[in-house]
Design a protein around this motif. Sequence first.
Motif, PDB file in Angstrom:
ATOM      1  N   ASN A  58      77.082  10.150  63.686  1.00 47.39           N
ATOM      2  CA  ASN A  58      77.465  11.475  64.178  1.00 47.39           C
ATOM      3  C   ASN A  58      78.776  11.961  63.571  1.00 47.39           C
ATOM      4  O   ASN A  58      79.144  13.120  63.729  1.00 47.39           O
ATOM      5  CB  ASN A  58      77.582  11.452  65.710  1.00 47.39           C
ATOM      6  CG  ASN A  58      76.239  11.692  66.383  1.00 47.39           C
ATOM      7  OD1 ASN A  58      75.257  12.003  65.721  1.00 47.39           O
ATOM      8  ND2 ASN A  58      76.199  11.529  67.687  1.00 47.39           N
ATOM      9  N   LYS A  59      79.490  11.068  62.866  1.00 49.56           N
ATOM     10  CA  LYS A  59      80.738  11.454  62.214  1.00 49.56           C
ATOM     11  C   LYS A  59      80.498  11.960  60.787  1.00 49.56           C
ATOM     12  O   LYS A  59      81.421  12.431  60.135  1.00 49.56           O
ATOM     13  CB  LYS A  59      81.703  10.265  62.185  1.00 49.56           C
ATOM     14  CG  LYS A  59      82.149   9.804  63.562  1.00 49.56           C
ATOM     15  CD  LYS A  59      83.098   8.623  63.470  1.00 49.56           C
ATOM     16  CE  LYS A  59      83.541   8.166  64.856  1.00 49.56           C
ATOM     17  NZ  LYS A  59      84.448   6.996  64.791  1.00 49.56           N
ATOM     18  N   SER A  60      79.273  11.858  60.298  1.00 54.98           N
ATOM     19  CA  SER A  60      78.965  12.292  58.934  1.00 54.98           C
ATOM     20  C   SER A  60      78.626  13.778  58.921  1.00 54.98           C
ATOM     21  O   SER A  60      78.624  14.450  59.951  1.00 54.98           O
ATOM     22  CB  SER A  60      77.795  11.478  58.389  1.00 54.98           C
ATOM     23  OG  SER A  60      76.611  11.751  59.127  1.00 54.98           O
ATOM     24  N   ASP A  61      78.308  14.306  57.747  1.00 49.07           N
ATOM     25  CA  ASP A  61      77.849  15.689  57.618  1.00 49.07           C
ATOM     26  C   ASP A  61      76.376  15.718  58.022  1.00 49.07           C
ATOM     27  O   ASP A  61      75.475  15.534  57.203  1.00 49.07           O
ATOM     28  CB  ASP A  61      78.028  16.179  56.176  1.00 49.07           C
ATOM     29  CG  ASP A  61      77.735  17.669  56.023  1.00 49.07           C
ATOM     30  OD1 ASP A  61      76.959  18.206  56.835  1.00 49.07           O
ATOM     31  OD2 ASP A  61      78.281  18.281  55.098  1.00 49.07           O
ATOM     32  N   ILE A  62      76.132  15.939  59.310  1.00 50.69           N
ATOM     33  CA  ILE A  62      74.783  15.816  59.857  1.00 50.69           C
ATOM     34  C   ILE A  62      73.829  16.828  59.221  1.00 50.69           C
ATOM     35  O   ILE A  62      72.705  16.483  58.838  1.00 50.69           O
ATOM     36  CB  ILE A  62      74.812  15.994  61.387  1.00 50.69           C
ATOM     37  CG1 ILE A  62      75.648  14.889  62.029  1.00 50.69           C
ATOM     38  CG2 ILE A  62      73.399  15.988  61.954  1.00 50.69           C
ATOM     39  CD1 ILE A  62      75.883  15.100  63.511  1.00 50.69           C
ATOM     40  N   GLU A  63      74.266  18.079  59.107  1.00 55.92           N
ATOM     41  CA  GLU A  63      73.388  19.120  58.573  1.00 55.92           C
ATOM     42  C   GLU A  63      72.927  18.791  57.158  1.00 55.92           C
ATOM     43  O   GLU A  63      71.732  18.856  56.845  1.00 55.92           O
ATOM     44  CB  GLU A  63      74.109  20.470  58.590  1.00 55.92           C
ATOM     45  CG  GLU A  63      73.237  21.607  58.078  1.00 55.92           C
ATOM     46  CD  GLU A  63      73.935  22.956  58.164  1.00 55.92           C
ATOM     47  OE1 GLU A  63      73.322  23.968  57.797  1.00 55.92           O
ATOM     48  OE2 GLU A  63      75.104  22.988  58.602  1.00 55.92           O
ATOM     49  N   LEU A  64      73.852  18.408  56.303  1.00 50.11           N
ATOM     50  CA  LEU A  64      73.511  18.098  54.913  1.00 50.11           C
ATOM     51  C   LEU A  64      72.609  16.873  54.836  1.00 50.11           C
ATOM     52  O   LEU A  64      71.623  16.862  54.082  1.00 50.11           O
ATOM     53  CB  LEU A  64      74.790  17.863  54.105  1.00 50.11           C
ATOM     54  CG  LEU A  64      74.603  17.568  52.613  1.00 50.11           C
ATOM     55  CD1 LEU A  64      73.921  18.741  51.917  1.00 50.11           C
ATOM     56  CD2 LEU A  64      75.939  17.250  51.958  1.00 50.11           C
ATOM     57  N   THR A  65      72.915  15.844  55.616  1.00 49.50           N
ATOM     58  CA  THR A  65      72.129  14.608  55.572  1.00 49.50           C
ATOM     59  C   THR A  65      70.715  14.835  56.093  1.00 49.50           C
ATOM     60  O   THR A  65      69.738  14.351  55.513  1.00 49.50           O
ATOM     61  CB  THR A  65      72.822  13.495  56.383  1.00 49.50           C
ATOM     62  OG1 THR A  65      74.174  13.373  55.961  1.00 49.50           O
ATOM     63  CG2 THR A  65      72.115  12.169  56.182  1.00 49.50           C
TER      64      THR A  65
ATOM     65  N   SER B 270      74.728  17.945  68.162  1.00 51.97           N
ATOM     66  CA  SER B 270      73.878  17.440  67.078  1.00 51.97           C
ATOM     67  C   SER B 270      72.455  17.975  67.198  1.00 51.97           C
ATOM     68  O   SER B 270      71.790  18.248  66.188  1.00 51.97           O
ATOM     69  CB  SER B 270      73.863  15.909  67.095  1.00 51.97           C
ATOM     70  OG  SER B 270      75.147  15.390  66.837  1.00 51.97           O
TER      71      SER B 270
ATOM     72  N   ILE C 147      72.277  21.414  65.638  1.00 49.56           N
ATOM     73  CA  ILE C 147      72.246  21.327  64.173  1.00 49.56           C
ATOM     74  C   ILE C 147      70.834  20.987  63.701  1.00 49.56           C
ATOM     75  O   ILE C 147      70.319  21.585  62.745  1.00 49.56           O
ATOM     76  CB  ILE C 147      73.253  20.274  63.676  1.00 49.56           C
ATOM     77  CG1 ILE C 147      74.689  20.734  63.967  1.00 49.56           C
ATOM     78  CG2 ILE C 147      73.072  20.014  62.172  1.00 49.56           C
ATOM     79  CD1 ILE C 147      75.735  19.677  63.690  1.00 49.56           C
TER      80      ILE C 147
END
Length: 253
Positions: free
Chosen positions: A33-40, A62, A65
Motif C-alpha cells: 500500500n506504500k507503492s504507486d498503487i494506480e500505476l502498479t 486503495s 484507486i
Amino acid sequence: MHSTKPKLNLLAIDIGNSRIKLYKGNRLFSISNKSDIELTLMDYLCNNCSNQIVYSSVNKQSEQILLEVLYRLKIDYIKVEELIDKSTKIDFSSVSGMGTDRKLGLISAAKLVPPPIITIDFGTCITINVVDANFKCIGGHIIPGLITQTKALNTFTSALPQIMLNYTENLIGTDTESAINTGILNITLKGINAQVMDICKTFPPHAQPSIILTGGISELANKFPFSFPYKWDDSLVIKGIWALGCTHFKHQQ
C-alpha cells in the motif's frame, strides 16, 4: 456455426490494510500500500488480460484507486460481499457483524476440509473462527495481530522500539528487543493453542474440527509446536474470493 462462450479470465483482488493481493488461479501477486498503487495495478491488469474482477476491501482509499483503474480499462467487476450470502453453504445467521475476511476464510476452508472447521487467521488482527458439523458458523475470537502488538508498544510508549518479530524457542528475553519478541510470540501463540484446544473439547472425540492456519504472518506461527493437527494455507481468504467469483461469472455466461 456454433457460438462459443467467452473464456472466463477471472482475477481475485484482496485489498488489505498493508498490501493488495491479486490471485489468478494459481498465481499470487502482492502490492504494498506504500507503492504507486494506480500505476502498479494498471500495469498488472494490462499485462494479464483479466476481463472479470471480484474483489474485497478494508481500505477505502486503495479501493477507490482500484475502481478508477477498472473504469478506465472497462473491466467488469463485482464486490465479493454481494456474493457471500447467496453463494455458500455456510450458515452465518447466528453471528452478527462478522467481517468479510473471516467469512471468506471459512468459505475457502469448507472447500478443502470437512466440517467442523476452525480457521486461525494471522493478519492485522488474529481471528479464530468456528463452523460446526452442520456448516453453521458459531462465532469466534478477535485479538490484536502479532505485528499490531509490536506497533502498539512502540506507539504508546516513549522508550520501546518497534521490532521485527523472529521465531524463537527461547522462553525469556535477555534485552528489550528479545523480551518483546519472546513475550509477544510465547504469550500470544500459547494462548491461541490453549483456547483452540478448549474449543476442540466442545466437539465429540470422533468429530474433531479440521483446523487451518492462514494470514500474512501465519508463516511465523507455522513454526510453533501447536498441540493440535492443522493445515497451513497463507492464501485462504483470497482463494475464497476467487471461488465465489468463479461461480458468479460462470453463471453469468
